[in-house]
Scaffold this motif. Structure first.
Motif, PDB file in Angstrom:
ATOM      1  N   ILE A  70     -41.898 -59.020  64.795  1.00 34.94           N
ATOM      2  CA  ILE A  70     -43.224 -58.429  64.941  1.00 34.94           C
ATOM      3  C   ILE A  70     -43.242 -57.005  64.379  1.00 34.94           C
ATOM      4  O   ILE A  70     -42.349 -56.204  64.669  1.00 34.94           O
ATOM      5  CB  ILE A  70     -43.641 -58.428  66.424  1.00 34.94           C
ATOM      6  N   ASP A  71     -44.248 -56.716  63.552  1.00 34.76           N
ATOM      7  CA  ASP A  71     -44.462 -55.386  62.953  1.00 34.76           C
ATOM      8  C   ASP A  71     -43.328 -54.952  62.024  1.00 34.76           C
ATOM      9  O   ASP A  71     -43.194 -53.763  61.730  1.00 34.76           O
ATOM     10  CB  ASP A  71     -44.660 -54.315  64.040  1.00 34.76           C
ATOM     11  N   ASN A  72     -42.527 -55.889  61.555  1.00 38.36           N
ATOM     12  CA  ASN A  72     -41.331 -55.532  60.777  1.00 38.36           C
ATOM     13  C   ASN A  72     -41.607 -55.522  59.275  1.00 38.36           C
ATOM     14  O   ASN A  72     -41.072 -56.328  58.514  1.00 38.36           O
ATOM     15  CB  ASN A  72     -40.182 -56.487  61.109  1.00 38.36           C
ATOM     16  N   GLY A  73     -42.456 -54.575  58.839  1.00 36.99           N
ATOM     17  CA  GLY A  73     -42.699 -54.440  57.410  1.00 36.99           C
ATOM     18  C   GLY A  73     -41.444 -54.072  56.647  1.00 36.99           C
ATOM     19  O   GLY A  73     -41.228 -54.513  55.512  1.00 36.99           O
ATOM     20  N   TYR A  74     -40.586 -53.265  57.271  1.00 38.74           N
ATOM     21  CA  TYR A  74     -39.315 -52.890  56.639  1.00 38.74           C
ATOM     22  C   TYR A  74     -38.457 -54.130  56.353  1.00 38.74           C
ATOM     23  O   TYR A  74     -37.942 -54.304  55.249  1.00 38.74           O
ATOM     24  CB  TYR A  74     -38.551 -51.919  57.544  1.00 38.74           C
ATOM     25  N   GLY A  75     -38.324 -55.008  57.348  1.00 40.76           N
ATOM     26  CA  GLY A  75     -37.521 -56.211  57.162  1.00 40.76           C
ATOM     27  C   GLY A  75     -38.090 -57.128  56.094  1.00 40.76           C
ATOM     28  O   GLY A  75     -37.345 -57.744  55.320  1.00 40.76           O
ATOM     29  N   ALA A  76     -39.416 -57.228  56.034  1.00 47.33           N
ATOM     30  CA  ALA A  76     -40.047 -58.058  55.002  1.00 47.33           C
ATOM     31  C   ALA A  76     -39.748 -57.509  53.611  1.00 47.33           C
ATOM     32  O   ALA A  76     -39.462 -58.266  52.672  1.00 47.33           O
ATOM     33  CB  ALA A  76     -41.549 -58.126  55.241  1.00 47.33           C
ATOM     34  N   ALA A  77     -39.830 -56.190  53.473  1.00 42.17           N
ATOM     35  CA  ALA A  77     -39.535 -55.574  52.180  1.00 42.17           C
ATOM     36  C   ALA A  77     -38.080 -55.814  51.779  1.00 42.17           C
ATOM     37  O   ALA A  77     -37.782 -56.084  50.608  1.00 42.17           O
ATOM     38  CB  ALA A  77     -39.835 -54.084  52.231  1.00 42.17           C
ATOM     39  N   CYS A  78     -37.159 -55.724  52.735  1.00 42.74           N
ATOM     40  CA  CYS A  78     -35.753 -55.965  52.424  1.00 42.74           C
ATOM     41  C   CYS A  78     -35.528 -57.419  52.002  1.00 42.74           C
ATOM     42  O   CYS A  78     -34.734 -57.696  51.094  1.00 42.74           O
ATOM     43  CB  CYS A  78     -34.882 -55.616  53.622  1.00 42.74           C
ATOM     44  N   ALA A  79     -36.239 -58.349  52.651  1.00 36.42           N
ATOM     45  CA  ALA A  79     -36.142 -59.752  52.231  1.00 36.42           C
ATOM     46  C   ALA A  79     -36.650 -59.919  50.804  1.00 36.42           C
ATOM     47  O   ALA A  79     -36.056 -60.639  49.988  1.00 36.42           O
ATOM     48  CB  ALA A  79     -36.935 -60.645  53.187  1.00 36.42           C
ATOM     49  N   ALA A  80     -37.754 -59.242  50.479  1.00 36.52           N
ATOM     50  CA  ALA A  80     -38.289 -59.304  49.117  1.00 36.52           C
ATOM     51  C   ALA A  80     -37.281 -58.741  48.113  1.00 36.52           C
ATOM     52  O   ALA A  80     -37.096 -59.301  47.017  1.00 36.52           O
ATOM     53  CB  ALA A  80     -39.600 -58.536  49.039  1.00 36.52           C
ATOM     54  N   ARG A 120     -34.037 -58.705  48.361  1.00 32.51           N
ATOM     55  CA  ARG A 120     -32.970 -59.692  48.177  1.00 32.51           C
ATOM     56  C   ARG A 120     -33.424 -60.802  47.230  1.00 32.51           C
ATOM     57  O   ARG A 120     -32.663 -61.251  46.363  1.00 32.51           O
ATOM     58  CB  ARG A 120     -32.560 -60.285  49.532  1.00 32.51           C
ATOM     59  N   MET A 121     -34.658 -61.269  47.385  1.00 34.60           N
ATOM     60  CA  MET A 121     -35.182 -62.308  46.496  1.00 34.60           C
ATOM     61  C   MET A 121     -35.236 -61.815  45.059  1.00 34.60           C
ATOM     62  O   MET A 121     -34.871 -62.547  44.125  1.00 34.60           O
ATOM     63  CB  MET A 121     -36.576 -62.734  46.961  1.00 34.60           C
ATOM     64  N   LEU A 122     -35.699 -60.586  44.870  1.00 37.96           N
ATOM     65  CA  LEU A 122     -35.768 -60.040  43.517  1.00 37.96           C
ATOM     66  C   LEU A 122     -34.382 -59.899  42.923  1.00 37.96           C
ATOM     67  O   LEU A 122     -34.188 -60.096  41.713  1.00 37.96           O
ATOM     68  CB  LEU A 122     -36.472 -58.676  43.540  1.00 37.96           C
ATOM     69  N   GLY A 123     -33.386 -59.566  43.757  1.00 39.30           N
ATOM     70  CA  GLY A 123     -32.024 -59.492  43.267  1.00 39.30           C
ATOM     71  C   GLY A 123     -31.508 -60.822  42.780  1.00 39.30           C
ATOM     72  O   GLY A 123     -30.834 -60.903  41.745  1.00 39.30           O
ATOM     73  N   VAL A 124     -31.854 -61.905  43.491  1.00 42.79           N
ATOM     74  CA  VAL A 124     -31.454 -63.245  43.049  1.00 42.79           C
ATOM     75  C   VAL A 124     -32.132 -63.605  41.739  1.00 42.79           C
ATOM     76  O   VAL A 124     -31.523 -64.191  40.837  1.00 42.79           O
ATOM     77  CB  VAL A 124     -31.783 -64.282  44.144  1.00 42.79           C
TER      78      VAL A 124
END
Length: 220
Positions: free
Chosen positions: A200-210, A212-216
């Protein structure tokens, strides 16, 4: 640095993501100690959940080196990498009340050199607002969907958009919204397949997931 904090300056070398300073629960003195250590190394830091009281309590010379955003409660300390990537991530928020989490995601991405596009107030209660922007949204390989209350935006986007979809439930709402738990459960229980859901409210975590995806994607 104070014995209370051992900052992981080498994290970016290991996983491609720098450690952020999570300021909730830290005293201004502990935060200042971390910033002093970064200044000695000429290292740039991202700070999250930095409220106005703690920001104002920092020494003036450290505040002068800090770019603080009151809406997202994030801050950039020291040097910030230039934007090296654009057109890869869109952040789509259901309402203006969801903007703090959306901006936290945007600022996290910006600190990593990724310029994200932010689209706010396209919740499904006025579905035409989303449909007016859907072709624009489809151009991005990664989308972060931010929504509270019933979080219906995630399922609707999951049925209209074919890229990587990261969902952020927010604590927006009252009563049965249960401080974001209803939005979290709705996103987790979505009938749209393949959604990634953060806390909940984890914009930071969402950005980090993004990131990681961009790195792949870069490795392909």
């Amino acid at each position: 640095m104070s014995g209370d904090a051992v900052f992981d300056f080498a994290r970016a070398e290991r996983i491609g993501l720098s450690e952020a300073v999570f300021c909730a629960g830290k005293t201004p003195q502990q935060i200042a100690s971390i910033l002093e250590s970064a200044r000695v190394r000429d290292a740039g830091l991202l700070l999250t959940r930095l409220n106005s009281e703690k920001f104002e309590a920092l020494p003036g010379d450290l505040r002068a080196l800090t770019d603080w955003c009151p809406l997202s409660q994030t801050a950039f300390f020291g040097p910030v990498p230039p934007v090296s990537s654009t057109g890869t991530v869109a952040i789509v928020a259901a309402g203006t009340s969801d903007a703090p989490a959306a901006r936290e995601a945007e600022r996290t991405l910006r600190h990593a050199g990724v310029g994200a596009s932010v689209i706010i107030d396209v919740g499904v209660a006025g579905l035409w607002r989303l449909m007016d922007r859907i072709e624009e949204i489809r151009r991005f390989p990664v989308v972060i969907a931010v929504a509270g209350m019933d979080a219906a935006l995630a399922s609707v986007l999951g049925g209209l958009y074919g890229g990587s979809l990261i969902c952020v439930p927010t604590s927006v709402g009252y009563g049965a919204a249960e401080e974001g738990r209803t939005a979290l459960n709705a996103m987790l229980a979505s009938c749209a397949p393949g959604l990634l859901v953060t806390n909940i409210d984890n914009g930071y975590g969402a950005a980090c997931a993004a990131l990681r995806m961009l790195g792949v994607m870069k490795l392909r």
